[in-house]
Design a protein around this motif. Sequence first.
Motif, short mmCIF file in Angstrom:
data_model
loop_
_atom_site.label_atom_id
_atom_site.label_comp_id
_atom_site.label_asym_id
_atom_site.label_seq_id
_atom_site.Cartn_x
_atom_site.Cartn_y
_atom_site.Cartn_z
N ASN A 169 5.78 15.86 -8.88
CA ASN A 169 5.31 14.92 -10.17
C ASN A 169 4.56 13.90 -10.19
OD1 ASN A 169 7.62 13.85 -10.71
ND2 ASN A 169 6.96 13.57 -12.78
N VAL A 170 4.96 13.44 -8.63
CA VAL A 170 4.71 11.93 -8.79
C VAL A 170 3.53 11.40 -7.23
CG1 VAL A 170 4.81 9.34 -7.64
CG2 VAL A 170 6.54 10.74 -8.73
N LEU A 171 2.75 10.96 -8.33
CA LEU A 171 1.31 10.67 -6.43
C LEU A 171 1.70 9.93 -5.49
CD1 LEU A 171 -2.39 10.66 -9.20
CD2 LEU A 171 -0.59 12.84 -8.13
N LYS A 172 2.02 10.09 -4.26
CA LYS A 172 1.91 9.24 -3.04
C LYS A 172 0.80 9.20 -2.43
CE LYS A 172 4.18 11.39 0.23
NZ LYS A 172 5.13 12.19 1.38
N ILE A 173 0.19 7.59 -2.62
CA ILE A 173 -1.14 7.03 -2.50
C ILE A 173 -0.36 6.04 -1.59
CG2 ILE A 173 -2.90 5.91 -2.65
CD1 ILE A 173 -2.17 7.41 -5.71
N ARG A 174 -0.48 6.13 0.49
CA ARG A 174 -0.51 5.31 0.94
C ARG A 174 -1.35 5.89 2.27
NH1 ARG A 174 4.26 9.16 3.26
NH2 ARG A 174 2.97 9.89 4.81
N PRO A 175 -2.07 4.29 2.23
CA PRO A 175 -3.04 5.12 3.31
C PRO A 175 -3.20 4.10 4.10
CG PRO A 175 -3.55 3.37 1.48
CD PRO A 175 -2.67 4.03 0.58
N LEU A 184 0.64 -1.17 -0.24
CA LEU A 184 0.06 0.21 0.32
C LEU A 184 0.66 1.27 -0.27
CD1 LEU A 184 -2.92 -1.46 2.25
CD2 LEU A 184 -3.21 -0.19 -0.43
N TYR A 185 1.59 1.43 -0.57
CA TYR A 185 2.51 2.75 -0.95
C TYR A 185 2.74 2.46 -2.38
CZ TYR A 185 5.87 5.92 0.71
OH TYR A 185 6.14 7.43 0.78
N VAL A 186 2.29 3.62 -3.21
CA VAL A 186 1.60 3.55 -4.36
C VAL A 186 1.60 4.97 -5.13
CG1 VAL A 186 0.01 3.53 -6.73
CG2 VAL A 186 -0.30 1.76 -4.50
N GLY A 187 2.23 4.70 -6.00
CA GLY A 187 3.18 5.80 -6.98
C GLY A 187 2.51 6.15 -8.22
N VAL A 188 2.50 7.03 -8.74
CA VAL A 188 1.86 7.31 -10.06
C VAL A 188 2.58 8.83 -10.60
CG1 VAL A 188 -0.04 7.78 -11.09
CG2 VAL A 188 -0.37 6.75 -9.37
N GLU A 189 3.18 8.67 -11.85
CA GLU A 189 3.87 9.34 -12.37
C GLU A 189 3.69 10.52 -12.75
OE1 GLU A 189 8.40 9.34 -12.33
OE2 GLU A 189 8.58 11.10 -13.59
N ILE A 190 3.43 11.37 -13.05
CA ILE A 190 2.28 12.31 -13.64
C ILE A 190 3.59 13.46 -15.33
CG2 ILE A 190 1.25 14.15 -14.32
CD1 ILE A 190 -0.56 11.54 -12.82
N VAL A 191 3.07 13.18 -16.45
CA VAL A 191 4.37 13.17 -17.10
C VAL A 191 3.07 14.50 -18.34
CG1 VAL A 191 6.06 11.90 -16.24
CG2 VAL A 191 3.73 11.02 -18.38
N ARG A 192 4.32 14.78 -19.01
CA ARG A 192 3.40 15.47 -20.22
C ARG A 192 3.15 14.65 -21.37
NH1 ARG A 192 3.71 20.59 -17.87
NH2 ARG A 192 5.87 21.38 -17.14
N THR A 193 4.03 13.61 -21.54
CA THR A 193 4.12 12.87 -22.36
C THR A 193 4.37 11.75 -22.12
OG1 THR A 193 6.04 13.09 -24.26
CG2 THR A 193 3.94 14.17 -24.83
#
Lengths: 451, 451
Positions: free
Chosen positions: A422-428, A380-389
Amino acid sequence: MAPLQTDLPRGRMNNAFDPSAAASLDPGTRRLVERRTRLLGPSYRLFYGTPVELVRARGVQAWDAAGNEYLDAYNNVVSVGHGHPRVVEAIHRQLETLCTHTRYLHEGILDYAERLLPTFGGRLAEEGHLMLTCTGSEANELALRIAKHRTGRSGVIVTSEAYHGNTELTAGISPSMGEFSPLGVWTRRVPTPDSYRLPPEGLGAWLAEHTARQIEDLERRGEGLAAFVVDSLFSSDGVYAEPRTLLGPVADVVRRAGGLFVADEVQCGFGRSGERLWGFQRHGLDPDIVTMGKPMGNGYPVAGIAVVDEVVQRFGQDMRYFNTFGGNTVAVAAARATFDVIEDEGLVANSERVGRYLRERLGTLAARDERLGDVRGAGLYVGVEIVRTRDGKEPDKETASAIVNGLRDRRVLISATGLHGNVLKIRPPLVFREEHAERLVEELDAVLQAV
Amino acid sequence: MAPLQTDLPRGRMNNAFDPSAAASLDPGTRRLVERRTRLLGPSYRLFYGTPVELVRARGVQAWDAAGNEYLDAYNNVVSVGHGHPRVVEAIHRQLETLCTHTRYLHEGILDYAERLLPTFGGRLAEEGHLMLTCTGSEANELALRIAKHRTGRSGVIVTSEAYHGNTELTAGISPSMGEFSPLGVWTRRVPTPDSYRLPPEGLGAWLAEHTARQIEDLERRGEGLAAFVVDSLFSSDGVYAEPRTLLGPVADVVRRAGGLFVADEVQCGFGRSGERLWGFQRHGLDPDIVTMGKPMGNGYPVAGIAVVDEVVQRFGQDMRYFNTFGGNTVAVAAARATFDVIEDEGLVANSERVGRYLRERLGTLAARDERLGDVRGAGLYVGVEIVRTRDGKEPDKETASAIVNGLRDRRVLISATGLHGNVLKIRPPLVFREEHAERLVEELDAVLQAV
């Protein structure tokens, strides 16, 4: 070999409230923000474009002062869930009975040590000791003081954007603290093992090679290596969980140089990374010291280290260690109850299962939205990297910030991390279930359509 | 001017249990001690020749595993009494409601800051900020980091046998940690203001003169003074409460050199010194930073600093401060309840009245036993210096140790302090009453006849 990115601007806290925007807040929130600035001063930061006033929480839910309900997908401290009754009652009972320190005998701390030490495996299970502090910063302080005393050297190697604490010594090995926070004279950095941009094969050898270079530099300057300190989920670098062959070669290089390998489990420990209790176990390591903190007492300030006997002997002969609150009877009661809940509720397995489910569902979103460049993590440690392309992989801090704030407005709490923020940090909390993952993904989908 | 005593052996913890004496313990205690060494390692120390296993406590009383009752005349952390129901309930209620950190808005911390800041008087009351940590070490760390950032210098002056914390930076200004614990490169010391051996008149000018010399040394070496840090009761130096004209001249010298005056109230604050809430107020000071800890939450790990706005502005602009547990909602609830109890039960006045009574009664003993060379202190922080002869004033560590252990065997808990470990340290919870003082003095009398 990719160049070390030392010239990039240091990462600052993304998604922090900007005090100059106070005028746009509703009058009640604005008054609270102004009162806070007056009373707490200029060093404190608030999350989000519109700060949240939490007043109550339970499990993975929280409520603000107006009664709005939020899904908490961020708070890893209350790891077994906000207000878990077993932990609350254990603390309450011990508070009524006895709250005192480690210069008296007490069975509680010994029982806890006997439960915890075997979980590390290897030398720590066989001949490890538990030493308790109050915070992860204090745990890393103690680990470094032991490492320096043991080796007679001061060199410490960390990753490029690491965070290991807020004391002078630990801030000195925390490049993510920003450009005004001085790094230690003997702090050296290796690059972030960016599995999104670097080829996964050979990444371990690559990081080991970087480590060897930094050790050479320390030795050439007459100092040498005391310790390599690493969070095996690279939380501040941007959340990297793969490959699991990454840290083995590094540990070998460190050992050969006579340095200690310190696994900082403050963020990735106690089941956070799924499968196993400890993050370093995903890499098959046998650390000299493990440091722990945040989720250890489900919010009660308790932290500590596990250290191999031989490593701490000389320190122990020369110096006593005392921490007024560290290992007090109540802290131990909180830690024991938290540990029991993790075990009895199967939260390591839950972390693994729900984390995998969440990453799959996020992957589905990513397949049709190229701004979600990479979905990664463990448990439950999830990263989502946000990029332009998709192809260019250019970090997009602005969109990441808009997503975090969009989710906050839709009452889902997350944050962002990494050098570019720019990396969403999801860590509930680890009691997060599939339906919570579903709600998070649905709200993220809605936010993506609006951003 | 008396010479600075730099060549004496550094003070070690007196009255610590000697593990090589384990064979003499009863089998149950021995097994517990051995289990402890195996699980917690070589750095932990136990009090007393025969360690005590406490299992329960209330007010100023504690009980061991065999059901024996003890008078606790030592534990300053549970300052409003062991297990005080108001504090226990406040913690319990908040634990059930919400436990989270300072990146969300919460009124609790603001209400507490509004109560606490005015009590400091001077600039801190007018324009002070409260910043919360978990331990006194972290509070002193933060104070030093702010002082260094503010002044651009690293020099710190402390007293000869000071203790200010267990992190690298704070251990570096804690000479009492022993010969193997390195002092900071820019740490300078002034002698203990030994009011028992030095003439009280002019002691302030004498300490100011020593301070000026150390500042000169720091400046000559191109560094200069960041801060002078002092516990106004000189707890580790040996408990010195008089004269109250001592620190004013020092503060003037420090200010003129552009350094900050940091009052370390971790031990002497929250009513401990009687009369006023803060120890520095006995010396009429207006500190730049006050650090607090131990009794702040009656055992809950909460600590912090109060800092003048102008002093922290640059630090706050350049650096954020975040402490995962520091200032969490439960820590604040504990601190507020403790503060309320101090006020509602009149514990500052109690500290003053009972402390005075205790010193008078101890003075009566001293009048007929020359080994009690000096009875001193303020409020419920009392030091009794044990010497060989009245005229020679030779420190007698062995007798001090025998007294501490003799009292332990008669079930009264105290300890000892100072460079020579020959100053009895009596520092009970602030709810100590005249009858408790009476019991302590009677038991001490009995011990003195046997030693």
